[in-house]
Design a protein around this motif. Structure first.
Motif, PDB file in Angstrom:
ATOM      1  N   GLU A 232       0.844  -1.194   0.000  1.00  0.00           N
ATOM      2  CA  GLU A 232       0.000   0.000   0.000  1.00  0.00           C
ATOM      3  C   GLU A 232       0.879   1.243   0.000  1.00  0.00           C
ATOM      4  N   GLY A 233       0.613   2.133  -0.910  1.00  0.00           N
ATOM      5  CA  GLY A 233       1.413   3.348  -1.040  1.00  0.00           C
ATOM      6  C   GLY A 233       2.551   3.227  -2.033  1.00  0.00           C
ATOM      7  N   GLY A 234       2.791   1.992  -2.528  1.00  0.00           N
ATOM      8  CA  GLY A 234       3.808   1.796  -3.545  1.00  0.00           C
ATOM      9  C   GLY A 234       5.144   1.355  -2.977  1.00  0.00           C
ATOM     10  N   VAL A 235       5.954   0.765  -3.848  1.00  0.00           N
ATOM     11  CA  VAL A 235       7.241   0.199  -3.442  1.00  0.00           C
ATOM     12  C   VAL A 235       8.189   1.276  -2.944  1.00  0.00           C
ATOM     13  N   GLU A 236       8.229   2.406  -3.610  1.00  0.00           N
ATOM     14  CA  GLU A 236       9.170   3.454  -3.242  1.00  0.00           C
ATOM     15  C   GLU A 236       8.923   3.951  -1.821  1.00  0.00           C
ATOM     16  N   ALA A 237       7.648   4.150  -1.490  1.00  0.00           N
ATOM     17  CA  ALA A 237       7.318   4.604  -0.136  1.00  0.00           C
ATOM     18  C   ALA A 237       7.642   3.519   0.888  1.00  0.00           C
ATOM     19  N   TRP A 238       7.343   2.265   0.554  1.00  0.00           N
ATOM     20  CA  TRP A 238       7.648   1.148   1.451  1.00  0.00           C
ATOM     21  C   TRP A 238       9.149   1.079   1.739  1.00  0.00           C
ATOM     22  N   ALA A 239       9.946   1.198   0.696  1.00  0.00           N
ATOM     23  CA  ALA A 239      11.392   1.069   0.843  1.00  0.00           C
ATOM     24  C   ALA A 239      11.966   2.154   1.749  1.00  0.00           C
ATOM     25  N   LYS A 240      11.358   3.327   1.748  1.00  0.00           N
ATOM     26  CA  LYS A 240      11.861   4.411   2.586  1.00  0.00           C
ATOM     27  C   LYS A 240      11.662   4.134   4.070  1.00  0.00           C
ATOM     28  N   ASP A 241      10.609   3.388   4.407  1.00  0.00           N
ATOM     29  CA  ASP A 241      10.224   3.209   5.800  1.00  0.00           C
ATOM     30  C   ASP A 241      10.568   1.825   6.359  1.00  0.00           C
ATOM     31  N   HIS A 242      11.208   0.981   5.553  1.00  0.00           N
ATOM     32  CA  HIS A 242      11.489  -0.380   5.996  1.00  0.00           C
ATOM     33  C   HIS A 242      12.945  -0.751   5.693  1.00  0.00           C
ATOM     34  N   ALA A 243      13.354  -1.865   6.251  1.00  0.00           N
ATOM     35  CA  ALA A 243      14.722  -2.338   6.049  1.00  0.00           C
ATOM     36  C   ALA A 243      14.978  -2.635   4.582  1.00  0.00           C
ATOM     37  N   LEU A 244      16.229  -2.540   4.170  1.00  0.00           N
ATOM     38  CA  LEU A 244      16.621  -2.826   2.795  1.00  0.00           C
ATOM     39  C   LEU A 244      16.133  -4.212   2.387  1.00  0.00           C
ATOM     40  N   GLY A 245      15.346  -4.290   1.296  1.00  0.00           N
ATOM     41  CA  GLY A 245      14.874  -5.567   0.777  1.00  0.00           C
ATOM     42  C   GLY A 245      13.729  -6.188   1.549  1.00  0.00           C
ATOM     43  N   ALA A 246      13.127  -5.456   2.483  1.00  0.00           N
ATOM     44  CA  ALA A 246      12.029  -6.020   3.269  1.00  0.00           C
ATOM     45  C   ALA A 246      10.831  -6.333   2.382  1.00  0.00           C
ATOM     46  N   THR A 247      10.176  -7.451   2.671  1.00  0.00           N
ATOM     47  CA  THR A 247       8.977  -7.868   1.925  1.00  0.00           C
ATOM     48  C   THR A 247       7.724  -7.387   2.652  1.00  0.00           C
ATOM     49  N   TRP A 248       6.567  -7.542   2.001  1.00  0.00           N
ATOM     50  CA  TRP A 248       5.317  -7.007   2.536  1.00  0.00           C
ATOM     51  C   TRP A 248       4.199  -8.043   2.408  1.00  0.00           C
ATOM     52  N   GLY A 249       3.005  -7.644   2.822  1.00  0.00           N
ATOM     53  CA  GLY A 249       1.838  -8.521   2.683  1.00  0.00           C
ATOM     54  C   GLY A 249       2.046  -9.836   3.412  1.00  0.00           C
ATOM     55  N   SER A 250       1.788 -10.940   2.726  1.00  0.00           N
ATOM     56  CA  SER A 250       1.919 -12.269   3.336  1.00  0.00           C
ATOM     57  C   SER A 250       3.361 -12.623   3.682  1.00  0.00           C
ATOM     58  N   GLU A 251       4.329 -11.875   3.146  1.00  0.00           N
ATOM     59  CA  GLU A 251       5.746 -12.155   3.416  1.00  0.00           C
ATOM     60  C   GLU A 251       6.385 -11.148   4.378  1.00  0.00           C
ATOM     61  N   GLU A 252       5.576 -10.270   4.953  1.00  0.00           N
ATOM     62  CA  GLU A 252       6.151  -9.305   5.893  1.00  0.00           C
ATOM     63  C   GLU A 252       6.692 -10.035   7.115  1.00  0.00           C
ATOM     64  N   ARG A 253       7.864  -9.632   7.596  1.00  0.00           N
ATOM     65  CA  ARG A 253       8.583 -10.251   8.727  1.00  0.00           C
ATOM     66  C   ARG A 253       9.027 -11.675   8.405  1.00  0.00           C
ATOM     67  N   ARG A 254       9.125 -12.007   7.113  1.00  0.00           N
ATOM     68  CA  ARG A 254       9.553 -13.339   6.721  1.00  0.00           C
ATOM     69  C   ARG A 254      10.779 -13.242   5.817  1.00  0.00           C
ATOM     70  N   ALA A 255      11.471 -14.383   5.644  1.00  0.00           N
ATOM     71  CA  ALA A 255      12.759 -14.423   4.948  1.00  0.00           C
ATOM     72  C   ALA A 255      13.729 -13.444   5.597  1.00  0.00           C
ATOM     73  N   ASP A 256      13.635 -13.355   6.926  1.00  0.00           N
ATOM     74  CA  ASP A 256      14.412 -12.402   7.712  1.00  0.00           C
ATOM     75  C   ASP A 256      15.084 -13.103   8.880  1.00  0.00           C
TER      76      ASP A 256
END
Length: 454
Positions: A232-256
């Motif tokens: 939500e809000g797009g990849v660019e906005a997500w990347a600014k507020d989260h760790a480098l390469g962080a995933t979202w949705g069903s994969e948020e807090r995963r592969a970490d």
């Protein structure tokens, strides 16, 4: 990555024929150093002493071979059979008939703790130094366990007060004092709400000072199939507020690898893009956190490499958009050009679909001196490779400064009977106080001790 067909009977004639062939292969192969195409191999070329070294330049192109479906047919442990180890070493059976022995850890007092994952229990075995036979055993805990896997003792040192157990959906801890064969009280929930589906093997490790708890969470899919196209809000906005390469949705807090205070508070992301870091440990010489990682499926027999790596805080290891550096997954081509050039290359590359599950550094004095500072990795094997590979324990080579050479050497083999039949699938590795190595495998439900000398 992990599939296993239930145990079936094995004919003795097939076993003897396979054994003779394997012995011939072992004699020819032992001591070789393999690189490039020759290093890919399969189980028939495995033998104690065979060394492999892959580099990024050895990666084939996606689809160079078809994506195989080659699940192992489980067979019972043949009577009288023991795994193969290098000359001078001895293998002894510690325990058998365990439903699903996975990660294993030694308590500071020398008791062996075993995550019996399918039974939702943690077992404990008291084993005298220099012996393979338990003098006592018990079920340490069953309450609030859901596919338990990783085990850690807290605080670090000789007198822990808690045993932490990583569940598929979180983390609990049990009161403990040295020598307990049963938990000293009810469990305390430290973490909850971790998605348990797909990759469920969570591990837990504490920093040397005991101030940080590391918790690994594998991905919820092979290559983010169920993750929403954009946050939500797009990849660019997500990347600014989260760790480098962080995933979202069903994969948020995963592969970490996530980090917390020991009480489960102050959550932060330590590293991202680790598809399934199913085993963690600290390197004693450097105090660096290390992971062994199962990479993705369905790109071919030899792609991409699985790996072991030191895990750097803030680093991104590629999943799902890239693998082994800036190699873009063709199924997600063009989705994250902003991440190119920011992918950390792992330290030690393994043949694809080896399925490494646990890692332990060797700091004992029993094995030959050249083993000290090296690491052992248990490889479970995979369904996604036509020439069967994995199904062994390997030794990672390090130099005197604690830096990996990139080479790994077959140490414990002989778990595969034939192209179709497998009796053992290594999972856990742990070093005992006397310097011997213990190995669990969940194909036949056994634990083994490897010692050196008389």
């Amino acid at each position: 990555m992990l599939k296993f067909i239930p145990i079936v009977a094995i004919s003795m004639s097939a076993f003897l024929a396979a054994g003779a062939a394997a012995n011939a292969q072992s004699g020819a192969a032992s001591g070789q150093v393999l690189s490039g195409d020759a290093a890919f191999g399969d189980w028939s070329k495995d033998a104690p002493g065979v060394t492999r070294h892959f580099t990024v330049d050895d990666l084939p192109k996606p689809g160079a071979t078809p994506s195989a479906s080659n699940s192992a047919h489980g067979v019972p442990l043949p009577d009288g059979l023991t795994p193969k180890v290098p000359d001078g070493f001895k293998v002894e059976l510690v325990a058998q008939g365990i439903k699903n022995p996975r990660a294993i850890r030694f308590a500071p007092n020398g008791d062996l703790f075993v995550a019996n994952s399918a039974a939702n229990e943690v077992r404990v075995y008291r084993i005298a130094e220099g012996s393979a036979k338990p003098t006592e055993e018990g079920v340490f805990a069953t309450d609030k366990l859901n596919q338990p896997y990783g085990i850690a003792f807290y605080p670090p040192g000789d007198n822990p007060e808690w045993v932490y157990v990583a569940n598929a959906d979180g983390l609990v801890r049990f009161p403990y004092k040295s020598g307990d064969l049963k938990a000293g009280g009810a469990p305390e929930v430290i973490l909850e709400g971790i998605p348990p589906n797909h990759h469920w093997t969570r591990d837990v490790v504490f920093s040397p000072d005991g101030k940080t708890l590391y918790f690994s969470v594998g991905s919820g899919s092979n290559v983010a199939e169920d993750m929403a196209p954009e946050p939500e809000g797009g990849v660019e906005a997500w990347a600014k507020d989260h760790a480098l390469g962080a995933t979202w949705g069903s994969e948020e807090r995963r592969a970490d690898v996530l980090a917390f205070d020991p009480d489960g508070k102050n959550e932060r992301v330590f590293a991202t893009g680790l598809r399934n870091c199913s085993g963690m440990t600290l390197q004693p010489q450097t105090n660096a956190l290390w992971c062994v990682v199962n990479e993705r499926d369905a790109l071919g027999d030899n792609l991409p490499f699985d790996y072991a790596t030191s895990v750097k805080e803030g680093a991104f290891y590629g999943w799902p958009w890239y693998y082994i550096g800036d190699h873009e997954d063709p199924r997600l081509a063009g989705k994250r050009p902003d991440l190119k050039g920011q992918v950390t290359v792992p330290d030690v590359l393994f043949a694809a679909h080896s399925a490494p599950l646990n890692i332990a550094f060797y700091e004992g004095d029993q094995f030959p001196a050249e083993y000290k500072g090296n690491a052992f990795v248990a490889m479970h094997g995979s369904w996604n490779r036509a020439p069967r590979g994995g199904y062994k324990v390997v030794r990672l080579l390090f130099d005197a400064d604690g830096k990996p050479t990139g080479e790994y050497q077959d140490f414990m083999t002989g778990f595969v009977i034939s192209n179709d039949e497998v009796w053992g699938r290594p999972v856990g590795v742990a070093v005992a106080k006397d310097g011997s190595l213990f190995v669990s495998e969940d194909g036949s439900g056994t634990i083994w001790r490897v010692s050196y000398g008389k």
